[in-house]
Design a protein around this motif. Structure first.
Motif, short mmCIF file in Angstrom:
data_model
loop_
_atom_site.label_atom_id
_atom_site.label_comp_id
_atom_site.label_asym_id
_atom_site.label_seq_id
_atom_site.Cartn_x
_atom_site.Cartn_y
_atom_site.Cartn_z
N THR A 1 17.99 -25.85 -56.69
CA THR A 1 17.44 -27.18 -56.87
C THR A 1 16.17 -26.98 -56.07
OG1 THR A 1 18.22 -27.82 -54.68
CG2 THR A 1 19.71 -28.13 -56.39
N VAL A 2 15.08 -27.90 -56.65
CA VAL A 2 13.69 -28.21 -56.35
C VAL A 2 13.59 -29.29 -55.51
CG1 VAL A 2 11.46 -28.48 -57.02
CG2 VAL A 2 13.04 -26.97 -58.69
N THR A 3 13.37 -29.02 -54.17
CA THR A 3 13.21 -30.23 -52.97
C THR A 3 12.08 -30.80 -53.32
OG1 THR A 3 12.18 -28.83 -51.55
CG2 THR A 3 14.33 -28.49 -51.37
N ASP A 4 12.02 -31.99 -52.72
CA ASP A 4 10.90 -32.86 -52.61
C ASP A 4 9.39 -32.35 -52.37
OD1 ASP A 4 12.62 -34.83 -53.20
OD2 ASP A 4 12.68 -35.83 -51.13
N ASP A 5 9.33 -31.55 -51.19
CA ASP A 5 8.07 -31.03 -50.67
C ASP A 5 7.75 -29.94 -51.73
OD1 ASP A 5 10.07 -29.07 -49.97
OD2 ASP A 5 8.62 -28.22 -48.61
N GLU A 6 8.82 -29.11 -52.46
CA GLU A 6 8.49 -28.08 -53.42
C GLU A 6 7.82 -28.71 -54.61
OE1 GLU A 6 11.60 -24.56 -52.35
OE2 GLU A 6 12.17 -26.45 -53.62
N LEU A 7 8.62 -30.09 -55.08
CA LEU A 7 7.97 -30.65 -56.36
C LEU A 7 6.60 -31.01 -55.83
CD1 LEU A 7 9.13 -31.80 -58.93
CD2 LEU A 7 9.69 -34.06 -57.73
N ILE A 8 6.31 -31.55 -55.07
CA ILE A 8 4.95 -32.24 -54.70
C ILE A 8 3.95 -31.11 -54.50
CG2 ILE A 8 3.56 -33.33 -53.07
CD1 ILE A 8 6.06 -34.96 -52.28
N ALA A 9 4.19 -29.91 -54.00
CA ALA A 9 3.34 -28.88 -54.15
C ALA A 9 3.21 -28.05 -55.59
CB ALA A 9 4.12 -27.71 -53.20
N LEU A 10 4.35 -28.29 -56.49
CA LEU A 10 3.94 -27.96 -57.84
C LEU A 10 3.27 -28.89 -58.48
CD1 LEU A 10 7.86 -26.69 -58.57
CD2 LEU A 10 5.75 -25.27 -58.66
N ALA A 11 3.57 -30.15 -58.33
CA ALA A 11 2.70 -31.28 -59.05
C ALA A 11 1.12 -30.97 -58.42
CB ALA A 11 3.20 -32.46 -58.79
N GLY A 12 0.99 -30.65 -57.23
CA GLY A 12 -0.67 -30.56 -56.79
C GLY A 12 -1.41 -29.49 -57.39
N THR A 13 -0.45 -28.29 -57.39
CA THR A 13 -0.94 -26.98 -58.25
C THR A 13 -1.30 -27.35 -59.67
OG1 THR A 13 0.25 -25.66 -56.73
CG2 THR A 13 -0.73 -24.57 -58.73
#
Length: 529
Positions: A368-380
């Motif tokens: 699964t993709v966690t909240d902090d990973e999702l935000i980091a991906l979106a920021g990149t």
């Protein structure tokens, strides 16, 4: 609608599960919550079993209003005396006695003849009837008892004054049609069988406890004995929340209802899980983590258009926080856009396309993709920081004879500055959370923590899911890491950043302030394998 009385034995039969023992104080606290949940009958313990159990039953009898209190006893006068004494201050009470009835139990456990057992049953019911009117009697292992002898025993105790007959499936052996048939035949064949109430008590050894209980209701039973989360001996008992929601969801078909207040289900289950240190299985109906979460893109798309497409119950009506979308490699654009919107992030169509491609590539490597990973991906994808605060480093020192010491360095992405904080605690999580709370520009209360092992062996990583409270609102954060403490810290910061994006502490954030209160108070983590 036929009213089904809910007899809760979480504090007695549920507590008999290995490792589930409760202190008297925990029992009293849970008893108040069970009354708030709306159970009709409460069996708080086994008074003769220990001084602590006697004290708990006595205290609950005195303090808990609005429910019938049941004193549990073997068919022994000493047990009955203890149950009577412990419940004497209850405003409404009964005594519940049990005695083995199957040949297996008579031959190998009691080592008594059928005639002797019938005499015992008559004697103890007549004895208890002198002191209390409402008497429940259970022929233990009834579903493996020959019907002729079962009928004889039930007839005998009714004649002596028993008012509630419980026919327990003690070892979870019965099939639904068989179990319902026993009740029908008892009511038809036993003298006085139409003058008493009937109760079902089912164990879950074959996974049929709820099905058997529903079958019993179809055969005229008006009381079902349950435990929160289905805890109990071996595979447990009939699950309160599963039975209550099956009746609520299919009440027209069953022509039945209960007095359970569904909005208290989730809170009650969490309290029992924490008190007993029993984790709730991910796929547990109603209260499990995945019961109302969806990863498949088709399901997510349907749910976002109408909850009824793939859910037959509304989790929010049971007090369950709405978090229906779990992102993974099967998720589609609609769900991903929804989820980042829930995190307070808005992307243009062009940014979304760039983000979607990087998300799919990343999700292929994750469960699964966690909240902090999702935000980091979106920021990149959009080439900017989407979080106000970032965890730069943590250090935790533990020792067998010392308090734990932790330090954390937090970076403010808007100013580019970093600051370090330190704290101590009885455990490493408490010490670590103490540091992070100091770094936040608004007061934060640590509400809940779950740690999930992601694999077996010494190289296993961990997933942390944290709930915080700020300005009377709750925020969730999740994170994964090979270092469990780092996962906890990242999840906490993710929850705090989510609070920031919702406007919590906006003035303090703008002024670069941090919380002056460095108190901790993090609860013990619940480690779920």
């Amino acid at each position: 609608m036929k009213r089904i009385r809910i007899f809760d034995t979480t504090l007695r039969d549920g507590e008999q599960a290995p490792g589930a023992s409760l202190t008297p104080e925990e029992k009293i606290r849970l008893a108040h919550q069970l009354a708030k949940l709306g159970v009709d009958v409460l069996e708080p313990g086994f008074p003769i079993s220990s001084p602590g159990d006697f004290q708990a039953v006595q205290a609950i009898s005195r303090a808990v209003e609005g429910v019938e209190i049941c004193g549990f006893a073997r068919s022994v006068k000493g047990d009955i005396d203890a149950a009577l004494k412990a419940t004497e201050d209850a405003s409404f009470r009964r005594i519940h006695m049990f005695l083995s009835s199957s040949d297996i139990h008579l031959d190998f456990q009691l080592r008594k003849s059928r005639e002797q057992v019938i005499a015992m049953a008559r004697d103890v019911v007549a004895y208890a009837k002198q002191f209390v009117d409402r008497i429940e009697f259970s022929p233990m292992d009834a579903t493996r008892t020959g019907e002729e002898f079962l009928f004889e025993m039930i007839e005998a105790v009714i004649a002596e004054g028993a008012t509630i007959i419980n026919i327990p499936d003690t070892v979870g052996y019965a099939l639904p049609d068989e179990y319902a048939g026993i009740f029908r035949r008892v009511r038809q064949s036993v003298r006085g069988g139409d003058t008493v109430e009937y109760s079902a008590h089912c164990h879950n050894d074959l996974g049929l406890a709820v099905a058997n209980s529903l079958a019993a209701i179809s055969a005229g039973v008006t009381q079902v004995e349950v435990t929160v989360g289905g805890v109990g001996e071996r595979a447990g008992n009939c699950s309160l929340e599963e039975l209550a929601m099956a009746i609520e969801t299919r009440k027209l078909a069953l022509q039945a209802e209960t007095g359970i207040r569904s909005e208290e289900i989730y809170r009650t289950s969490r309290m029992v899980s924490r008190a007993m240190h029993f984790p709730i299985a991910f796929n547990k109906p109603i209260i499990g983590r995945n019961a109302f979460r969806h990863e498949a893109g088709i399901h997510q798309d349907g749910l976002l258009k109408s909850r009824n497409t793939y859910e037959i119950m509304d989790p929010e009506k049971m007090g369950i926080p709405r978090s229906m979308i779990v992102l993974g490699k099967h998720s589609g654009r609609h769900a991903i856009r929804h989820q980042i919107g829930e995190l307070g992030i808005r992307l243009s169509d062009t940014e979304m396309e760039s983000f979607y491609s990087s998300f799919k590539e990343y999700a292929d490597t994750r469960k699964t993709v966690t909240d902090d990973e999702l935000i980091a991906l979106a920021g990149t994808a959009v080439n900017r920081n989407l979080d106000r605060f970032a965890l730069a480093d943590i250090q935790v020192v533990s020792g067998s004879n010392t308090t734990r010491v932790a330090s954390a360095t937090i970076t403010d992405n808007e100013t580019g500055s970093s600051a370090s904080y330190s704290s101590v605690g009885q455990g490493p999580v408490e010490a670590l959370i103490g540091c992070l709370k100091q770094a936040m520009p608004f007061p934060v209360e640590f509400v809940d923590l779950e740690l999930h092992s992601l694999s077996a062996g010494e190289t296993a990583g961990g997933q942390a899911e944290i709930i915080i409270e700020a300005e009377n609102q709750e925020f969730t954060g999740s994170a994964e890491d090979k270092d469990i403490l780092f996962a906890v810290a990242r999840a906490f910061v993710a929850a705090c950043n989510r609070a920031c994006r919702s406007g919590i502490g906006a003035d303090a954030v703008a002024n670069g302030e941090t919380a002056a209160d460095d108190s901790v108070g993090a609860p013990d983590a619940l480690l779920i394998p």
